[in-house]
Structure formats: C-alpha cells, structure tokens
Design a protein around this motif. Sequence first.
Motif, PDB file in Angstrom:
ATOM      1  N   HIS A  99     -64.863  64.761 -29.951  1.00  0.00           N
ATOM      2  CA  HIS A  99     -65.705  65.935 -30.206  1.00  0.00           C
ATOM      3  C   HIS A  99     -64.942  67.106 -30.809  1.00  0.00           C
ATOM      4  O   HIS A  99     -63.729  67.231 -30.626  1.00  0.00           O
ATOM      5  CB  HIS A  99     -66.373  66.389 -28.907  1.00  0.00           C
ATOM      6  CG  HIS A  99     -65.385  66.757 -27.816  1.00  0.00           C
ATOM      7  ND1 HIS A  99     -65.004  68.047 -27.561  1.00  0.00           N
ATOM      8  CD2 HIS A  99     -64.682  65.995 -26.943  1.00  0.00           C
ATOM      9  CE1 HIS A  99     -64.125  68.062 -26.564  1.00  0.00           C
ATOM     10  NE2 HIS A  99     -63.907  66.825 -26.167  1.00  0.00           N
ATOM     11  N   ASP A 133     -58.064  68.929 -26.821  1.00  0.00           N
ATOM     12  CA  ASP A 133     -59.180  68.277 -26.140  1.00  0.00           C
ATOM     13  C   ASP A 133     -60.315  68.095 -27.144  1.00  0.00           C
ATOM     14  O   ASP A 133     -61.024  69.049 -27.452  1.00  0.00           O
ATOM     15  CB  ASP A 133     -59.623  69.150 -24.953  1.00  0.00           C
ATOM     16  CG  ASP A 133     -60.865  68.609 -24.266  1.00  0.00           C
ATOM     17  OD1 ASP A 133     -61.405  67.565 -24.694  1.00  0.00           O
ATOM     18  OD2 ASP A 133     -61.321  69.258 -23.302  1.00  0.00           O
ATOM     19  N   GLY A 134     -60.465  66.868 -27.644  1.00  0.00           N
ATOM     20  CA  GLY A 134     -61.486  66.593 -28.654  1.00  0.00           C
ATOM     21  C   GLY A 134     -60.881  66.417 -30.037  1.00  0.00           C
ATOM     22  O   GLY A 134     -60.808  65.296 -30.552  1.00  0.00           O
ATOM     23  N   GLU A 175     -69.894  68.121 -26.779  1.00  0.00           N
ATOM     24  CA  GLU A 175     -69.507  67.294 -25.636  1.00  0.00           C
ATOM     25  C   GLU A 175     -69.374  68.164 -24.397  1.00  0.00           C
ATOM     26  O   GLU A 175     -69.760  67.775 -23.303  1.00  0.00           O
ATOM     27  CB  GLU A 175     -68.180  66.577 -25.932  1.00  0.00           C
ATOM     28  CG  GLU A 175     -67.828  65.472 -24.934  1.00  0.00           C
ATOM     29  CD  GLU A 175     -66.974  65.948 -23.774  1.00  0.00           C
ATOM     30  OE1 GLU A 175     -66.772  65.190 -22.831  1.00  0.00           O
ATOM     31  OE2 GLU A 175     -66.512  67.108 -23.803  1.00  0.00           O
ATOM     32  N   GLU A 176     -68.831  69.364 -24.575  1.00  0.00           N
ATOM     33  CA  GLU A 176     -68.515  70.223 -23.437  1.00  0.00           C
ATOM     34  C   GLU A 176     -69.743  70.927 -22.862  1.00  0.00           C
ATOM     35  O   GLU A 176     -69.756  71.310 -21.701  1.00  0.00           O
ATOM     36  CB  GLU A 176     -67.478  71.283 -23.843  1.00  0.00           C
ATOM     37  CG  GLU A 176     -66.190  70.711 -24.434  1.00  0.00           C
ATOM     38  CD  GLU A 176     -65.267  70.107 -23.373  1.00  0.00           C
ATOM     39  OE1 GLU A 176     -65.684  70.029 -22.206  1.00  0.00           O
ATOM     40  OE2 GLU A 176     -64.152  69.715 -23.725  1.00  0.00           O
ATOM     41  N   HIS A 193     -57.987  60.334 -26.577  1.00  0.00           N
ATOM     42  CA  HIS A 193     -58.196  61.645 -25.963  1.00  0.00           C
ATOM     43  C   HIS A 193     -56.972  62.006 -25.133  1.00  0.00           C
ATOM     44  O   HIS A 193     -56.314  61.115 -24.611  1.00  0.00           O
ATOM     45  CB  HIS A 193     -59.445  61.585 -25.060  1.00  0.00           C
ATOM     46  CG  HIS A 193     -60.065  62.923 -24.789  1.00  0.00           C
ATOM     47  ND1 HIS A 193     -59.534  63.819 -23.893  1.00  0.00           N
ATOM     48  CD2 HIS A 193     -61.170  63.515 -25.299  1.00  0.00           C
ATOM     49  CE1 HIS A 193     -60.296  64.908 -23.876  1.00  0.00           C
ATOM     50  NE2 HIS A 193     -61.291  64.761 -24.719  1.00  0.00           N
ATOM     51  N   HIS A 215     -66.479  61.904 -21.107  1.00  0.00           N
ATOM     52  CA  HIS A 215     -66.155  61.834 -22.533  1.00  0.00           C
ATOM     53  C   HIS A 215     -67.364  61.307 -23.296  1.00  0.00           C
ATOM     54  O   HIS A 215     -68.261  60.713 -22.702  1.00  0.00           O
ATOM     55  CB  HIS A 215     -64.963  60.902 -22.757  1.00  0.00           C
ATOM     56  CG  HIS A 215     -63.705  61.395 -22.114  1.00  0.00           C
ATOM     57  ND1 HIS A 215     -63.004  62.470 -22.594  1.00  0.00           N
ATOM     58  CD2 HIS A 215     -63.050  60.992 -21.001  1.00  0.00           C
ATOM     59  CE1 HIS A 215     -61.960  62.703 -21.822  1.00  0.00           C
ATOM     60  NE2 HIS A 215     -61.969  61.826 -20.844  1.00  0.00           N
TER      61      HIS A 215
HETATM   62 ZN   LIG Z   1     -62.816  66.240 -24.488  1.00  0.00          ZN
END
Ligand SMILES: [Zn+2]
Length: 404
Positions: free
Chosen positions: A75, A86-87, A120-121, A185, A352
């Motif tokens: 993401h 992160d992503g 995603e978050e 990830h 995820h």
């Molecule tokens: Zn993530």
Amino acid sequence: MTLPRIVIERCQYLARCSEEPGAITRPFASEAMRCANELVGDWMREAGMAVRRDNIGNLRGRFEGAGETLLLGSHLDSVRDAGKYDGPLGVAVAIAAVQRLHDAGRRLPFAIEVLAFADEEGLRFGSTYLGSRAVAGTFDLADLDRVDADGVTIRDAIRAFGGDPERIDGDKWSGGRVLGYCEVHIEQGPILESRDLPVGVVTAIAGQERHRITFTGEAAHAGTTPMDQRRDALVAASVFVQAVEGYASSTDGMVATVGQLSVRPGAANVVPGEVTLSLDVRHADDALRLMASRHLLDVAAEIAKHRGIGIKTNQISEDATVSCSRRLVSTFSQAVRDLGHPVVELASGAGHDAVAMSALTEVGMLFVRCKGGISHNPAESVTTDDVAVAIDVLSRLLELLAES
Ligand SMILES: [Zn+2]
C-alpha cells in the motif's frame, strides 16, 4: 546506482508526498496520495509496465506475460506521522523485481501485475483495505457513505480523486486466472532482528477487529458541579482503557489497544460529556479473539452502568486469521534457502493487504527486518543490504514459479 539503493531512495522520495510538512501523513484519496501515485506510476513505466489507476484509486502496473497473472503489491497510504517503509517498501521492491526482468529483456510464462493499494491503514475513514477489497471483489458498497473528520463521504472522496464511486465493482480482478498474491513488507516487530536474519517467511496474519465505543455522560461546569454529582464520560473511558490493558496483558498472544480518544466538549473548565474511543483486538486464534472482544464490550457496558453513563458500541471491522498458502510459503522458503539464508517462519500481528487479497487468491508474504522492530513511527528504518536480500528473494520466487 544499485537496485537496492534505488528502492531505499524511492521510499525516501515518497516521504515528500505528505499532508503534513516535516512528517509523513498520506491518507486515502488525498493530494499527498496523488503525488505518490505520480511518482510510482513513473517508476512502473520505467520498469516496462503499462500503468492505470482504478476507481478506488489503486495504481496498477502490468508487465505482460503469457496466460496467468501473478499479483505483487502493498500500500501507498500511511498512518499519521508514519515511517518511510511501511507499504512503500513492498511496492518499490516489487517494481525492482520487474525492473530486473525488464532490463534483462526477459518475459516470464505469466504476467505480473504490481498493485499499489490506495488504502490499507484506514487513517481517513477508519476502515481498512478499501483498495485491496475493491480488487478482491469484497468492497462493501455501504462503506461509500462513511465520512471523514470533515464530513466528506468516501463516495465524494473517490470522485474528487478522479474515480467513479458507482463503478467500484469494475475494480474487481477480471484479468483471468491468478497465480497468487505476494507481498513484501517490513516486519514491524522484533523477531528477525533478534535472530539476526534479513528476511522471514510469513505463515499467517493474525485476525483482528475494531470497535468504536461512545460513553455519553453529561457536560457540566467544572467549578460548580460537585464530584458526587458528575457523569464524567472521560473517567468512565479511562477506567475502560485500563481494563483493556489488564485483560490483554493476562492472555498469551493477545494484544488490545485503545488508540483514539475524542473528548467533548473538550474544554479545561467543562466536565467531559461525551467520549468516543477506538478498540482494536488481535489474536492469531480467532476463538480467543472473539471471546476477548465480547468480554471487553461487556466490561465497557458494566463501567457505564455503574457510573450512570450511556454507552453505544459499533463494530467497525473484523478480519479472521488468514493463513498464507503452503505452496507460496514453501516457495518463498526455497527462495530464501537458495540465496544462502536460514529460513524462519513467523506469524504477522499486523494486518496487511494480503488479508483482503486472500478472498481472491492464495497469498504469501515476505517480511524484511526493520530496526528495533519499530514501525508506525518516523524512526522506521531498513538497511540496503536487507533490501537487496528482499529483491533477490522475490526475483528467485519469480524464477521458481516460472519453473513450476
Ligand atoms: Zn503496511
């Protein structure tokens, strides 16, 4: 510049696409996301991919091949004041693996589609996996009416971003047979670092659920309302927050968190009349998770009753534990072994996009060591050497899948 270095630089470059100067905050369908999509689209094209954006706002890069399609992705949205990896790391590593094929003038016996997911978050709307759910065909159209803090609906946010909210169904994968979905990830935990390993193979993603709980008391004058005549919603909420910590701490493998709290009217001289908070509960055993959330909601109701305070609870989301497919776990493991690294298998406590994608196809994930296990924090950090291993493992996975 080497490919691993390029991946790191791209993650750092993406950090400039943010709503907040000096920090990384990239919500769904924001100008910051538009900025990220433009950069990633360029990188995809550079790697020989045809690029398009779907209605929900995912960026899709397709590297043609015969017959079936392997999906790779992660993401591009972020939490508030996020880290760089992160992503974006998963997207950049996937593009790097395709770049390597493109540079060598190679095609595989399957097509590759890199998916850079739009949400995603759940930072903006409190709902997770909007992007991957649209691709998997499990997007809930009722979600279109959800509103952000400014009262903007998802429907309007999609429209403002250039998508058609009435055609989310059209985002569902329709490109024929899918070989699987693989995601790289950062680990977001301390296990790989403690075992001195660059990467790990994910076996399962722990189930999780989120709730919104509102305690409604009575706003009153902080100077004239005696202590025994108050219905303080924040005091009730704070008792609950402690109960959540106590319960999760006493159950092995359980994590539960109150991460959002909004206090109304929110003035120093007013007894809090209403508090809304979030509750997030996770465990790799779905039955234990369900038991925990039922218990915690009962506790909240008891606290409210005891204090003469109203309570409203609302489940925001629930995702069962998702197992990675044996085939992809063993292929990732083989790839790690082929590159001379010990194989460690681990479960993910974080959710995820692979969770949503499991409704469409089998999923596999590779974790990359991150410094101190720290994530959802500007201090998020990975090394170029570990990124090099991740690219090599993903490239090796492609070879193994092509051979089989
Ligand atoms: Zn993530």
